[in-house]
Design a protein around this motif. Sequence first.
Motif, PDB file in Angstrom:
ATOM      1  N   ARG A 110       0.845  -1.209   0.000  1.00 43.92           N
ATOM      2  CA  ARG A 110       0.000   0.000   0.000  1.00 43.92           C
ATOM      3  C   ARG A 110       0.876   1.253   0.000  1.00 43.92           C
ATOM      4  NH1 ARG A 110      -4.425  -0.390   4.576  1.00 43.92           N
ATOM      5  NH2 ARG A 110      -4.903   1.664   3.756  1.00 43.92           N
ATOM      6  N   ASP A 111       0.446   2.221  -0.760  1.00 45.32           N
ATOM      7  CA  ASP A 111       1.160   3.485  -0.843  1.00 45.32           C
ATOM      8  C   ASP A 111       0.252   4.540  -0.208  1.00 45.32           C
ATOM      9  OD1 ASP A 111       2.115   5.978  -1.609  1.00 45.32           O
ATOM     10  OD2 ASP A 111       2.848   5.263  -3.562  1.00 45.32           O
ATOM     11  N   LEU A 112       0.522   4.817   1.052  1.00 45.44           N
ATOM     12  CA  LEU A 112      -0.417   5.653   1.806  1.00 45.44           C
ATOM     13  C   LEU A 112      -0.508   7.068   1.254  1.00 45.44           C
ATOM     14  CD1 LEU A 112       0.267   4.357   5.421  1.00 45.44           C
ATOM     15  CD2 LEU A 112      -1.427   3.584   3.746  1.00 45.44           C
ATOM     16  N   ARG A 113       0.576   7.542   0.652  1.00 45.82           N
ATOM     17  CA  ARG A 113       0.513   8.889   0.064  1.00 45.82           C
ATOM     18  C   ARG A 113      -0.398   8.877  -1.175  1.00 45.82           C
ATOM     19  NH1 ARG A 113       2.425  12.929  -3.258  1.00 45.82           N
ATOM     20  NH2 ARG A 113       3.257  11.468  -4.754  1.00 45.82           N
ATOM     21  N   MET A 114      -0.196   7.865  -2.038  1.00 48.99           N
ATOM     22  CA  MET A 114      -1.030   7.779  -3.249  1.00 48.99           C
ATOM     23  C   MET A 114      -2.502   7.551  -2.903  1.00 48.99           C
ATOM     24  SD  MET A 114       0.307   8.502  -6.012  1.00 48.99           S
ATOM     25  CE  MET A 114      -1.013   7.985  -7.092  1.00 48.99           C
ATOM     26  N   GLU A 115      -2.729   6.857  -1.779  1.00 49.13           N
ATOM     27  CA  GLU A 115      -4.122   6.587  -1.407  1.00 49.13           C
ATOM     28  C   GLU A 115      -4.897   7.863  -1.076  1.00 49.13           C
ATOM     29  OE1 GLU A 115      -4.560   3.439   1.452  1.00 49.13           O
ATOM     30  OE2 GLU A 115      -3.447   2.019   0.212  1.00 49.13           O
ATOM     31  N   TYR A 117      -4.912  10.163  -3.093  1.00 44.36           N
ATOM     32  CA  TYR A 117      -5.445  10.491  -4.419  1.00 44.36           C
ATOM     33  C   TYR A 117      -6.408   9.413  -4.923  1.00 44.36           C
ATOM     34  CZ  TYR A 117      -1.666  13.940  -4.706  1.00 44.36           C
ATOM     35  OH  TYR A 117      -0.829  14.995  -4.474  1.00 44.36           O
ATOM     36  N   THR A 118      -6.058   8.158  -4.636  1.00 38.80           N
ATOM     37  CA  THR A 118      -6.787   7.064  -5.287  1.00 38.80           C
ATOM     38  C   THR A 118      -7.812   6.392  -4.381  1.00 38.80           C
ATOM     39  OG1 THR A 118      -5.104   5.488  -4.607  1.00 38.80           O
ATOM     40  CG2 THR A 118      -4.790   6.537  -6.755  1.00 38.80           C
ATOM     41  N   GLY A 119      -7.769   6.706  -3.084  1.00 37.05           N
ATOM     42  CA  GLY A 119      -8.627   5.989  -2.140  1.00 37.05           C
ATOM     43  C   GLY A 119      -7.901   4.773  -1.581  1.00 37.05           C
ATOM     44  N   GLU A 120      -8.479   4.194  -0.527  1.00 33.49           N
ATOM     45  CA  GLU A 120      -7.806   3.080   0.150  1.00 33.49           C
ATOM     46  C   GLU A 120      -7.754   1.838  -0.716  1.00 33.49           C
ATOM     47  OE1 GLU A 120      -9.585   4.329   4.497  1.00 33.49           O
ATOM     48  OE2 GLU A 120      -9.307   2.199   4.075  1.00 33.49           O
ATOM     49  N   LYS A 121      -6.703   1.080  -0.552  1.00 33.99           N
ATOM     50  CA  LYS A 121      -6.531  -0.189  -1.269  1.00 33.99           C
ATOM     51  C   LYS A 121      -6.404  -1.328  -0.254  1.00 33.99           C
ATOM     52  CE  LYS A 121      -5.822   2.000  -5.235  1.00 33.99           C
ATOM     53  NZ  LYS A 121      -6.931   2.116  -6.167  1.00 33.99           N
ATOM     54  N   MET A 122      -6.625  -2.529  -0.740  1.00 30.85           N
ATOM     55  CA  MET A 122      -6.326  -3.708   0.081  1.00 30.85           C
ATOM     56  C   MET A 122      -4.875  -4.100  -0.146  1.00 30.85           C
ATOM     57  SD  MET A 122      -9.374  -6.416  -0.262  1.00 30.85           S
ATOM     58  CE  MET A 122     -10.999  -5.915  -0.749  1.00 30.85           C
ATOM     59  N   ASP A 123      -4.316  -4.796   0.830  1.00 30.19           N
ATOM     60  CA  ASP A 123      -3.061  -5.505   0.586  1.00 30.19           C
ATOM     61  C   ASP A 123      -3.186  -6.884   1.218  1.00 30.19           C
ATOM     62  OD1 ASP A 123      -2.635  -5.191   3.286  1.00 30.19           O
ATOM     63  OD2 ASP A 123      -0.866  -3.917   3.079  1.00 30.19           O
ATOM     64  N   ALA A 124      -2.088  -7.632   1.199  1.00 24.39           N
ATOM     65  CA  ALA A 124      -2.159  -9.020   1.663  1.00 24.39           C
ATOM     66  C   ALA A 124      -2.471  -9.113   3.148  1.00 24.39           C
ATOM     67  CB  ALA A 124      -0.850  -9.741   1.333  1.00 24.39           C
ATOM     68  N   ALA A 125      -2.261  -7.997   3.897  1.00 27.82           N
ATOM     69  CA  ALA A 125      -2.506  -8.015   5.341  1.00 27.82           C
ATOM     70  C   ALA A 125      -3.942  -7.620   5.700  1.00 27.82           C
ATOM     71  CB  ALA A 125      -1.529  -7.068   6.033  1.00 27.82           C
TER      72      ALA A 125
END
Length: 454
Positions: A110-115, A117-125
């Motif tokens: 996850r790229d918290l800075r980009m999020e 702009y793009t909104g939250e993402k999932m990752d493997a955790a």
Amino acid sequence: MIRKWLPKCCLLLVAVATSLGTAHALDRQPASAYHARRVALADKTQGGVAVLFAATQPLVDFMPYRQDEDFYYLTGWNEPGAALLVQAAQAASGQFPARPYREVLFLPTRDLRMEKYTGEKMDAATPDVAKKTGVDEVLPMTELPSVLNKLLGSDYRLRRNLWSQLDLPQSTALATWTASTLGMDSPPAFSDVRSLTMGLRTVKDAGEIELLRKAADASMKAQLAAMKAIKPGVNERAIDGLILYKLLENGCERPSYSPIVGSGLYSTVLHYSEDSHDMQAGDVVVIDAAGEYSMYASDITRTMPINGHFTARQKEIYDIVLGAQRAAAQAFVAGKFLLGDTLHRGPASAPSLDRVAYDYINTHGKDLHGQPLGQYFLHGLGHSVGIDVHDPMDYTKPLDKGMVFTIEPGIYIPEEKIGVRIEDVFYVDQNGKLVDLIANLPHETKDVEAAMQR
Ligand code: GLY
Ligand code: MN
Ligand code: MN
């Protein structure tokens, strides 16, 4: 008509992630449908391993994201930067241990800075990530080279049975890095996974037919609105705008290709998409426009008289094009007919619908010089439709159950300023019957004229 989708309209995707757990706003098929496709892909590799990469985020800000077609087909996952590994089951033999079927979705960090702009993402955790993604196992993207290293290290035969998208730089990078991790002097040669997914994607399941039907329904609404808005003096681009509005209003995330609104002489220009002219009374207008619903495309063309009434000559040409479409549809027998290659002329290994339509056009009506009209049918009769508006298909094989394709004959006579194309999307149902997904949009000239009345 053969034409590539152009991202002319920078429409923002509807599929904006708003919180973890709602990663997209697209209609997703049940997880079991995507799982079944991954198992089918594994079977096709005959003991091999496939690695597919998701499309990356567009470099240009505000450009809409569209997932890689094969990645979407296999996962229903609509986020950038992921990878999928599918490992076929393999029985033990000699020095080689047995391998079970395995599927892994690799999610990027996850790229918290980009999020921002793009909104939250999932990752493997992310909690319950396997359940949420519908893939058996979810690992961080950083694990992909390591998983591949272990596989190839334990069974060197896999170095010749690896499949990926050869057109993506990630697959080359992975092959090179895998060679480095194994101390190999040259990268393992990946085979083209798209040659395997093509066969799978050609035959649509019931859920896909449902999405194609929704794309068709929304697109018919847009075409109908366009019919009612056409009149002398209206600019072609205004019709473009109306079509886009209607597509999005009815659930599409974008047009499935850049719309064509071509009036007068431009009705005869196959790839006209400038759509900039004012429409003139006495001319016809060709509208080739449709939308994409949850990643599944439609593709529709209708031809209309701008003042609401076809002239006798326009009607004559129109009826020949409609007759050709009907002749092809009526000739159809599942498992017997090719759709046809790019053009109607070559010797065919089997009867083709393209040939049926061409023969109809060439034996009905004449041009101003008394010549047959076949020479004015400038493109192939149709193409497969699915996640791509021109979906992959082996055109040397007969059309059969579960296939979805267009039948779109046309006649284009610049000398008379008359271009006519009629395009519907058809599918072959489980009884081998041809079903027109665009049946509810007017076909006959009288019905087109009636629909134009506001
Ligand atoms: N609209 C693209 C095509 O007809 O092929
Ligand atoms: Mn088409
Ligand atoms: Mn079209």
